[in-house]
Design an enzyme around this catalytic site. Structure first.
Site, PDB file in Angstrom:
ATOM      1  N   SER A  20       0.807  -1.231   0.000  1.00 32.91           N
ATOM      2  CA  SER A  20       0.000   0.000   0.000  1.00 32.91           C
ATOM      3  C   SER A  20       0.842   1.284   0.000  1.00 32.91           C
ATOM      4  O   SER A  20       0.509   2.222  -0.737  1.00 32.91           O
ATOM      5  CB  SER A  20      -0.960   0.005   1.192  1.00 32.91           C
ATOM      6  N   LYS A  69     -10.253  -5.583   9.685  1.00 31.72           N
ATOM      7  CA  LYS A  69     -11.331  -4.874   8.970  1.00 31.72           C
ATOM      8  C   LYS A  69     -12.640  -4.884   9.756  1.00 31.72           C
ATOM      9  O   LYS A  69     -13.408  -3.924   9.702  1.00 31.72           O
ATOM     10  CB  LYS A  69     -11.532  -5.478   7.575  1.00 31.72           C
ATOM     11  N   ASN A  90     -12.031  -0.924   5.195  1.00 29.26           N
ATOM     12  CA  ASN A  90     -10.605  -0.926   4.839  1.00 29.26           C
ATOM     13  C   ASN A  90     -10.087   0.485   4.603  1.00 29.26           C
ATOM     14  O   ASN A  90      -8.904   0.670   4.336  1.00 29.26           O
ATOM     15  CB  ASN A  90     -10.339  -1.817   3.613  1.00 29.26           C
ATOM     16  N   ALA A 130     -16.325 -17.759   2.744  1.00 20.69           N
ATOM     17  CA  ALA A 130     -17.392 -17.047   3.465  1.00 20.69           C
ATOM     18  C   ALA A 130     -16.793 -16.214   4.594  1.00 20.69           C
ATOM     19  O   ALA A 130     -17.451 -15.932   5.593  1.00 20.69           O
ATOM     20  CB  ALA A 130     -18.409 -18.046   4.020  1.00 20.69           C
ATOM     21  N   GLY A 132     -14.086 -12.716   5.579  1.00 18.87           N
ATOM     22  CA  GLY A 132     -14.143 -11.272   5.371  1.00 18.87           C
ATOM     23  C   GLY A 132     -14.063 -10.877   3.899  1.00 18.87           C
ATOM     24  O   GLY A 132     -14.786  -9.974   3.460  1.00 18.87           O
TER      25      GLY A 132
HETATM   26  P1  NDP Z   1     -10.797 -14.872   6.588  1.00 19.24           P
HETATM   27  O1  NDP Z   1      -9.853 -15.409   7.602  1.00 19.24           O
HETATM   28  O2  NDP Z   1     -11.880 -13.947   7.003  1.00 19.24           O
HETATM   29  O3  NDP Z   1     -11.525 -16.112   5.842  1.00 19.24           O
HETATM   30  C1  NDP Z   1     -10.757 -17.183   5.344  1.00 19.24           C
HETATM   31  C2  NDP Z   1     -11.611 -18.001   4.385  1.00 19.24           C
HETATM   32  O4  NDP Z   1     -10.770 -18.978   3.774  1.00 19.24           O
HETATM   33  C3  NDP Z   1     -12.746 -18.749   5.079  1.00 19.24           C
HETATM   34  O5  NDP Z   1     -13.817 -18.846   4.182  1.00 19.24           O
HETATM   35  C4  NDP Z   1     -12.092 -20.114   5.339  1.00 19.24           C
HETATM   36  O6  NDP Z   1     -13.014 -21.180   5.473  1.00 19.24           O
HETATM   37  C5  NDP Z   1     -11.303 -20.295   4.054  1.00 19.24           C
HETATM   38  N1  NDP Z   1     -10.185 -21.241   4.186  1.00 19.24           N
HETATM   39  C6  NDP Z   1      -9.076 -21.091   4.948  1.00 19.24           C
HETATM   40  N2  NDP Z   1      -8.279 -22.159   4.797  1.00 19.24           N
HETATM   41  C7  NDP Z   1      -8.896 -23.013   3.934  1.00 19.24           C
HETATM   42  C8  NDP Z   1      -8.558 -24.278   3.376  1.00 19.24           C
HETATM   43  N3  NDP Z   1      -7.410 -24.886   3.681  1.00 19.24           N
HETATM   44  N4  NDP Z   1      -9.430 -24.829   2.500  1.00 19.24           N
HETATM   45  C9  NDP Z   1     -10.577 -24.219   2.177  1.00 19.24           C
HETATM   46  N5  NDP Z   1     -10.954 -22.995   2.663  1.00 19.24           N
HETATM   47  C10 NDP Z   1     -10.119 -22.419   3.543  1.00 19.24           C
HETATM   48  O7  NDP Z   1      -9.862 -14.222   5.471  1.00 19.24           O
HETATM   49  P2  NDP Z   1     -10.338 -13.173   4.354  1.00 19.24           P
HETATM   50  O8  NDP Z   1     -11.647 -13.646   3.846  1.00 19.24           O
HETATM   51  O9  NDP Z   1     -10.241 -11.800   4.879  1.00 19.24           O
HETATM   52  O10 NDP Z   1      -9.194 -13.308   3.229  1.00 19.24           O
HETATM   53  C11 NDP Z   1      -9.193 -14.371   2.285  1.00 19.24           C
HETATM   54  C12 NDP Z   1      -8.118 -14.131   1.232  1.00 19.24           C
HETATM   55  O11 NDP Z   1      -8.461 -13.033   0.413  1.00 19.24           O
HETATM   56  C13 NDP Z   1      -6.739 -13.815   1.826  1.00 19.24           C
HETATM   57  O12 NDP Z   1      -5.825 -14.714   1.243  1.00 19.24           O
HETATM   58  C14 NDP Z   1      -6.438 -12.405   1.399  1.00 19.24           C
HETATM   59  O13 NDP Z   1      -5.073 -12.247   1.067  1.00 19.24           O
HETATM   60  C15 NDP Z   1      -7.309 -12.257   0.161  1.00 19.24           C
HETATM   61  N6  NDP Z   1      -7.694 -10.832  -0.039  1.00 19.24           N
HETATM   62  C16 NDP Z   1      -7.200 -10.194  -1.135  1.00 19.24           C
HETATM   63  C17 NDP Z   1      -7.510  -8.866  -1.370  1.00 19.24           C
HETATM   64  C18 NDP Z   1      -6.962  -8.166  -2.573  1.00 19.24           C
HETATM   65  O14 NDP Z   1      -7.047  -6.915  -2.642  1.00 19.24           O
HETATM   66  N7  NDP Z   1      -6.442  -8.878  -3.548  1.00 19.24           N
HETATM   67  C19 NDP Z   1      -8.393  -8.109  -0.454  1.00 19.24           C
HETATM   68  C20 NDP Z   1      -8.885  -8.908   0.653  1.00 19.24           C
HETATM   69  C21 NDP Z   1      -8.519 -10.219   0.841  1.00 19.24           C
HETATM   70  P3  NDP Z   1     -13.582 -21.588   6.930  1.00 19.24           P
HETATM   71  O15 NDP Z   1     -14.745 -20.676   7.183  1.00 19.24           O
HETATM   72  O16 NDP Z   1     -13.979 -23.005   6.772  1.00 19.24           O
HETATM   73  O17 NDP Z   1     -12.476 -21.389   7.914  1.00 19.24           O
END
Ligand code: NDP
Length: 277
Positions: A20, A69, A90, A130, A132
């Site tokens: 950023s 966030k 954000n 599902a 953030g």
């Molecule tokens: P969260 O921790 O809120 O959610 C993680 C998600 O990933 C949940 O749905 C979780 O499932 C799932 N998950 C984690 N491990 C596994 C696995 N081994 N197999 C299957 N599903 C899995 O994180 P965020 O949602 O905030 O972020 C997710 C990704 O998005 C990050 O990698 C981040 O870098 C990316 N991102 C990119 C952005 C960009 O600008 N390019 C902006 C925001 C995020 P469960 O509910 O079962 O735990």
């Protein structure tokens, strides 16, 4: 050159990898804006006191990243409708006594898809995750009138919960919303990986059979960037229209920049500029 130095920062944990500061500095150069943009490693417990400190120190705005966030959503006194529904902030702007919160991730994703020639109107989207990130972009996916959004998640109950939460907004915009596990029947035009699976697993977060349901002209998008993920590798077996989340990162930063400076930065060359830094 405007001599006033506006102060900004990004807060998160971990934060050392954050691009950023570089992205906002490149945007600022386009308009000869003099800004300082720092990054601070902050945990949830000290988040509020640090936001207050930075406000007191005259910071103009903050970007907020993982895992803060939701905490940012909780402390803002004024929220955009988008941030309020997504329960995610954000972008913080300090205005007089107020802390104002917005979420630019969804617009960042849509703008990046646009730049890549992907129009989601009347299309079937498979949104994986599902957490953030998925909840942060679904508002803008719905606003852009896809035909249907299918939701799934490792913890399937969370996908069901997510559908229930967003149903009213999808209905309002006449977008179909459904959950799906491994019983695929419909073809997808776009599969979006909004999980962090690549950090802990060598497998994509959906069964490989899901990729057989990608339309001939379909695309795959991994919100993760910086590594070739198992999702990206599996996608390439079905299509060449495969993208990582670096473009989204740049576009969401551009939306924050617009909020703070009321100026629309060019994003087209930023990926190249970042590589040359
Ligand atoms: P969260 O921790 O809120 O959610 C993680 C998600 O990933 C949940 O749905 C979780 O499932 C799932 N998950 C984690 N491990 C596994 C696995 N081994 N197999 C299957 N599903 C899995 O994180 P965020 O949602 O905030 O972020 C997710 C990704 O998005 C990050 O990698 C981040 O870098 C990316 N991102 C990119 C952005 C960009 O600008 N390019 C902006 C925001 C995020 P469960 O509910 O079962 O735990």
């Amino acid at each position: 050159m405007n001599t006033e130095i506006k102060k900004f920062a990004v807060l998160g944990h971990p934060i050392s990898h954050s691009l950023s500061p570089q992205i906002h500095s490149l945007f600022a150069k386009q308009f000869s804006i003099n800004l300082e943009y720092k990054k601070f490693d902050i945990n949830k417990d000290s988040f509020l006191e640090n936001v207050k400190r930075l406000k007191h120190e005259g910071y103009y705005g903050l970007n907020i990243t993982l895992p803060l966030k939701y905490s940012a959503f909780q402390i803002c006194e004024n929220l955009s409708e988008r941030a309020s529904l997504c329960k995610s902030v954000n972008t913080i702007t300090f205005e007089d006594k107020n802390i104002i919160g917005d979420s630019t991730d969804g617009r960042g994703l849509i703008n990046d898809l646009d730049k890549k020639g992907i129009n989601i109107k009347d299309k079937n989207i498979f949104l994986v995750g599902a957490g953030g990130a998925a909840n942060g972009v679904i508002y803008d996916l719905i606003l852009n009138n896809p035909k249907k959004i299918f939701l799934t998640n490792r913890t399937f109950a969370k996908a069901i919960e997510m559908k229930a939460y967003w149903q009213f907004f999808a209905d309002k915009h006449q977008v179909n919303l459904d959950v799906i596990d491994s019983n695929f029947k419909t073809k997808f035009d776009l599969i979006i990986n909004a999980t962090s699976a690549s950090l802990s697993s060598l497998e994509p977060p959906i069964p490989l059979t899901a990729f057989d349901f990608l339309n001939v002209n379909g695309s795959c998008y991994d919100m993760m960037y910086g590594i070739k993920t198992p999702f990206i590798n599996a996608s390439y077996k079905k299509t060449n229209s495969v993208f990582d989340g670096l473009g989204m990162l740049i576009e969401q930063a551009a939306e924050s920049f617009k909020i703070w400076h009321q100026l629309n930065p060019k994003t087209i060359d930023i990926q190249v500029d970042l590589k040359n830094l």
